[in-house]
Design a protein around this motif. Structure first.
Motif, PDB file in Angstrom:
ATOM      1  N   UNK A  58       0.804  -1.217   0.000  1.00 24.16           N
ATOM      2  CA  UNK A  58       0.000   0.000   0.000  1.00 24.16           C
ATOM      3  C   UNK A  58       0.839   1.271   0.000  1.00 24.16           C
ATOM      4  N   UNK A  59       1.997   1.216   0.640  1.00 25.37           N
ATOM      5  CA  UNK A  59       2.833   2.416   0.721  1.00 25.37           C
ATOM      6  C   UNK A  59       3.287   2.877  -0.670  1.00 25.37           C
ATOM      7  N   UNK A  60       3.234   1.981  -1.653  1.00 18.30           N
ATOM      8  CA  UNK A  60       3.707   2.314  -3.000  1.00 18.30           C
ATOM      9  C   UNK A  60       2.580   2.732  -3.950  1.00 18.30           C
ATOM     10  N   UNK A  61       1.362   2.881  -3.427  1.00 18.36           N
ATOM     11  CA  UNK A  61       0.256   3.354  -4.270  1.00 18.36           C
ATOM     12  C   UNK A  61       0.593   4.709  -4.873  1.00 18.36           C
ATOM     13  N   UNK A  62       1.230   5.577  -4.081  1.00 14.16           N
ATOM     14  CA  UNK A  62       1.592   6.914  -4.573  1.00 14.16           C
ATOM     15  C   UNK A  62       2.587   6.824  -5.731  1.00 14.16           C
ATOM     16  N   UNK A  63       3.462   5.814  -5.694  1.00 12.09           N
ATOM     17  CA  UNK A  63       4.434   5.632  -6.778  1.00 12.09           C
ATOM     18  C   UNK A  63       3.709   5.279  -8.078  1.00 12.09           C
ATOM     19  N   UNK A  64       2.766   4.358  -8.001  1.00 11.19           N
ATOM     20  CA  UNK A  64       2.004   3.974  -9.197  1.00 11.19           C
ATOM     21  C   UNK A  64       1.200   5.165  -9.719  1.00 11.19           C
ATOM     22  N   UNK A  65       0.691   5.986  -8.808  1.00 12.50           N
ATOM     23  CA  UNK A  65      -0.064   7.186  -9.204  1.00 12.50           C
ATOM     24  C   UNK A  65       0.836   8.189  -9.933  1.00 12.50           C
ATOM     25  N   UNK A  66       2.036   8.419  -9.397  1.00 15.24           N
ATOM     26  CA  UNK A  66       2.967   9.347 -10.040  1.00 15.24           C
ATOM     27  C   UNK A  66       3.369   8.851 -11.427  1.00 15.24           C
ATOM     28  N   UNK A  67       3.534   7.547 -11.542  1.00 16.20           N
ATOM     29  CA  UNK A  67       3.872   6.980 -12.850  1.00 16.20           C
ATOM     30  C   UNK A  67       2.716   7.142 -13.836  1.00 16.20           C
ATOM     31  N   UNK A  68       1.492   6.968 -13.343  1.00 18.36           N
ATOM     32  CA  UNK A  68       0.322   7.157 -14.211  1.00 18.36           C
ATOM     33  C   UNK A  68       0.220   8.613 -14.659  1.00 18.36           C
ATOM     34  N   UNK A  69       0.521   9.548 -13.746  1.00 17.57           N
ATOM     35  CA  UNK A  69       0.501  10.973 -14.106  1.00 17.57           C
ATOM     36  C   UNK A  69       1.527  11.267 -15.194  1.00 17.57           C
ATOM     37  N   UNK A  70       2.719  10.695 -15.033  1.00 18.87           N
ATOM     38  CA  UNK A  70       3.751  10.893 -16.044  1.00 18.87           C
ATOM     39  C   UNK A  70       3.319  10.273 -17.376  1.00 18.87           C
ATOM     40  N   UNK A  71       2.741   9.084 -17.313  1.00 20.34           N
ATOM     41  CA  UNK A  71       2.284   8.422 -18.537  1.00 20.34           C
ATOM     42  C   UNK A  71       1.237   9.275 -19.249  1.00 20.34           C
ATOM     43  N   UNK A  72       0.365   9.913 -18.476  1.00 18.49           N
ATOM     44  CA  UNK A  72      -0.670  10.765 -19.064  1.00 18.49           C
ATOM     45  C   UNK A  72      -0.040  11.924 -19.828  1.00 18.49           C
ATOM     46  N   UNK A  73       0.950  12.586 -19.226  1.00 18.15           N
ATOM     47  CA  UNK A  73       1.596  13.734 -19.857  1.00 18.15           C
ATOM     48  C   UNK A  73       2.445  13.319 -21.062  1.00 18.15           C
ATOM     49  N   UNK A  74       3.215  12.257 -20.877  1.00 22.68           N
ATOM     50  CA  UNK A  74       4.069  11.780 -21.960  1.00 22.68           C
ATOM     51  C   UNK A  74       3.205  11.315 -23.129  1.00 22.68           C
ATOM     52  N   UNK A  75       2.095  10.661 -22.823  1.00 17.41           N
ATOM     53  CA  UNK A  75       1.191  10.207 -23.883  1.00 17.41           C
ATOM     54  C   UNK A  75       0.615  11.361 -24.683  1.00 17.41           C
ATOM     55  N   UNK A  76       0.285  12.461 -24.003  1.00 20.43           N
ATOM     56  CA  UNK A  76      -0.254  13.633 -24.704  1.00 20.43           C
ATOM     57  C   UNK A  76       0.765  14.198 -25.694  1.00 20.43           C
ATOM     58  N   UNK A  77       2.037  14.112 -25.338  1.00 18.31           N
ATOM     59  CA  UNK A  77       3.085  14.686 -26.185  1.00 18.31           C
ATOM     60  C   UNK A  77       3.436  13.768 -27.345  1.00 18.31           C
ATOM     61  N   UNK A  78       3.744  12.512 -27.032  1.00 15.52           N
ATOM     62  CA  UNK A  78       4.310  11.609 -28.037  1.00 15.52           C
ATOM     63  C   UNK A  78       3.327  10.598 -28.623  1.00 15.52           C
ATOM     64  N   UNK A  79       2.196  10.372 -27.951  1.00 16.74           N
ATOM     65  CA  UNK A  79       1.213   9.412 -28.463  1.00 16.74           C
ATOM     66  C   UNK A  79      -0.198   9.998 -28.357  1.00 16.74           C
ATOM     67  N   UNK A  80      -0.419  11.178 -28.928  1.00 16.33           N
ATOM     68  CA  UNK A  80      -1.715  11.856 -28.756  1.00 16.33           C
ATOM     69  C   UNK A  80      -2.895  11.100 -29.340  1.00 16.33           C
ATOM     70  N   UNK A  81      -2.619  10.197 -30.274  1.00 11.69           N
ATOM     71  CA  UNK A  81      -3.707   9.453 -30.908  1.00 11.69           C
ATOM     72  C   UNK A  81      -4.173   8.275 -30.052  1.00 11.69           C
ATOM     73  N   UNK A  82      -3.436   7.925 -29.011  1.00 15.11           N
ATOM     74  CA  UNK A  82      -3.773   6.761 -28.184  1.00 15.11           C
ATOM     75  C   UNK A  82      -4.539   7.186 -26.935  1.00 15.11           C
ATOM     76  N   UNK A  83      -5.764   6.687 -26.719  1.00 11.71           N
ATOM     77  CA  UNK A  83      -6.519   7.066 -25.512  1.00 11.71           C
ATOM     78  C   UNK A  83      -6.051   6.339 -24.254  1.00 11.71           C
ATOM     79  N   UNK A  84      -5.331   5.223 -24.424  1.00 13.51           N
ATOM     80  CA  UNK A  84      -4.832   4.450 -23.281  1.00 13.51           C
ATOM     81  C   UNK A  84      -3.313   4.360 -23.369  1.00 13.51           C
ATOM     82  N   UNK A  85      -2.641   4.814 -22.306  1.00 12.51           N
ATOM     83  CA  UNK A  85      -1.172   4.824 -22.296  1.00 12.51           C
ATOM     84  C   UNK A  85      -0.677   4.139 -21.029  1.00 12.51           C
ATOM     85  N   UNK A  86       0.269   3.221 -21.201  1.00 13.40           N
ATOM     86  CA  UNK A  86       0.842   2.473 -20.083  1.00 13.40           C
ATOM     87  C   UNK A  86       2.239   3.006 -19.790  1.00 13.40           C
TER      88      UNK A  86
END
Length: 363
Positions: free
Chosen positions: A227-255
């Motif tokens: 549970x202590x690492x939930x924040x880590x997964x959240x931060x990674x998801x936030x980064x994935x969201x931003x990176x996806x907008x820049x480099x993969x704007x056509x993809x609605x789902x980014x991992x």
């Protein structure tokens, strides 16, 4: 804690069953919901004294009153219209129903707060485990975070609709982050995590697209087992969201685990990015290239630097493609038919795209 909309729906349903009129009154005596429209918004002074008295119920002026408690403190008074035994029992039933709602919503509220604090790193390690134990949340369970961003204005009922898809049973949690974003903390059950992760993302996508009819982006963090690492997964998801907008704007789902070199570029200092662009392009910039050149280059990269296949897909003669590549070489001194030069130019395009995004949205 319980929305007036939920309370109103509850008393309406109870009236349909019992044929008795009900109301819910706040501690200060104000009627917040009622099946009698003329009662809404009124303040009943006698209820103030009733709420602080030791009595749990009373009958007065044609109404029965019953208390609803939150941690031994009277939170609401439920009214049932009538002076006979049937209306009295109906009032008891209504108070019992709303008491159950209050307990359920308080539990959800506590879990929402716990998850939000986990996401924001606002809890000490000892508090994480002790609070999780009290709420019956298992610690050593595989989980990951899905970050859902809605384009445009969010429907106020969207959170409840998503919760209906992933009902909270102590294992999965959905909460709102801000006016446009939701978080799903999902327990993973399948041993083949990757398949399950993609299946859940697809389920969310179908719900948003077909049932709620909204535009969206879904970002996925990495798998965690504490549970202590939930924040880590959240931060990674936030980064994935931003990176996806820049480099993969056509993809609605980014991992996060599939961001590739985009993740590396996103974390580079802006000064280093500018130095790199200057070093490769000198006085020119990617924006100076015409659309024809950029389309040609991107298609050339898609086809692994294959001249014949690229010219075929662009419906141009091979010599025309060679001419365009030669023209680009004169401007940049990079021959894209050479693997090393192609890598340098590909990275230059990505770094330029990142800097344009940064200049547009971060300053």
């Amino acid at each position: 804690m319980i929305s007036n909309q939920i309370l109103q729906s509850t008393v309406n349903g109870l009236k349909n069953i019992t044929k008795c009129d009900f109301g819910v009154i706040e501690r200060e005596g104000k009627v917040v919901v009622s099946t009698e429209m003329e009662m809404l918004g009124k303040t009943i002074e006698t209820v103030k004294d009733f709420m602080t008295s030791p009595a749990e119920g009373m009958s007065l002026q044609g109404y029965n009153y019953f208390k609803v408690f939150d941690n031994s403190v009277a939170e609401y008074a439920v009214t049932a219209k009538g002076e006979d035994g049937e209306s009295f029992r109906a009032g008891q039933l209504a108070a019992f129903q709303i008491q159950g709602l209050l307990v359920a919503y308080k539990e959800r509220y506590d879990k929402d707060n716990f998850i939000k604090n986990l996401l924001l790193d606002n809890l000490l390690l000892i508090d994480i485990y002790s609070r999780a134990k009290k709420m019956g949340i298992e610690n050593n369970t595989p989980r990951l975070v899905y970050l859902i961003e809605i384009e445009g204005e969010k429907d106020i009922n969207m959170l409840e609709q998503l919760r209906a898809v992933f009902p909270a049973k102590g294992k999965d949690f959905i909460t709102a982050v801000d006016e446009r974003s939701f978080i799903l903390v999902k327990e993973l059950k399948d041993k083949k995590d990757k398949e399950e992760i993609e299946r859940v993302a697809g389920h969310i996508s179908d719900t948003l697209q077909n049932d709620l009819e909204v535009n969206f982006r879904i970002a996925i963090g990495t798998r965690i087992t504490d549970l202590k690492n939930v924040s880590l997964s959240y931060k990674e998801a936030k980064m994935a969201l931003e990176v996806g907008k820049i480099f993969q704007p056509e993809r609605p789902i980014v991992n996060y685990e599939e961001l590739g070199i985009g993740r590396l570029i996103y974390q580079l200092p802006s000064t280093l990015c500018r130095i790199f662009i200057d070093e490769v392009l000198g006085d020119i910039r990617v924006e100076h290239f015409d659309d024809e050149t950029l389309i040609t280059v991107n298609k050339f990269f898609e086809n692994n630097l294959n001249v014949s296949e690229t010219s075929r897909q662009l419906y141009i003669h091979r010599n025309t493609l060679v001419y365009r590549l030669d023209k680009l070489q004169k401007l940049t001194s990079l021959d894209l038919r050479n693997f090393d030069d192609a890598i340098v130019f590909k990275i230059t395009l990505m770094v330029s795209k990142y800097m344009n995004h940064r200049d547009r949205f971060m300053f």
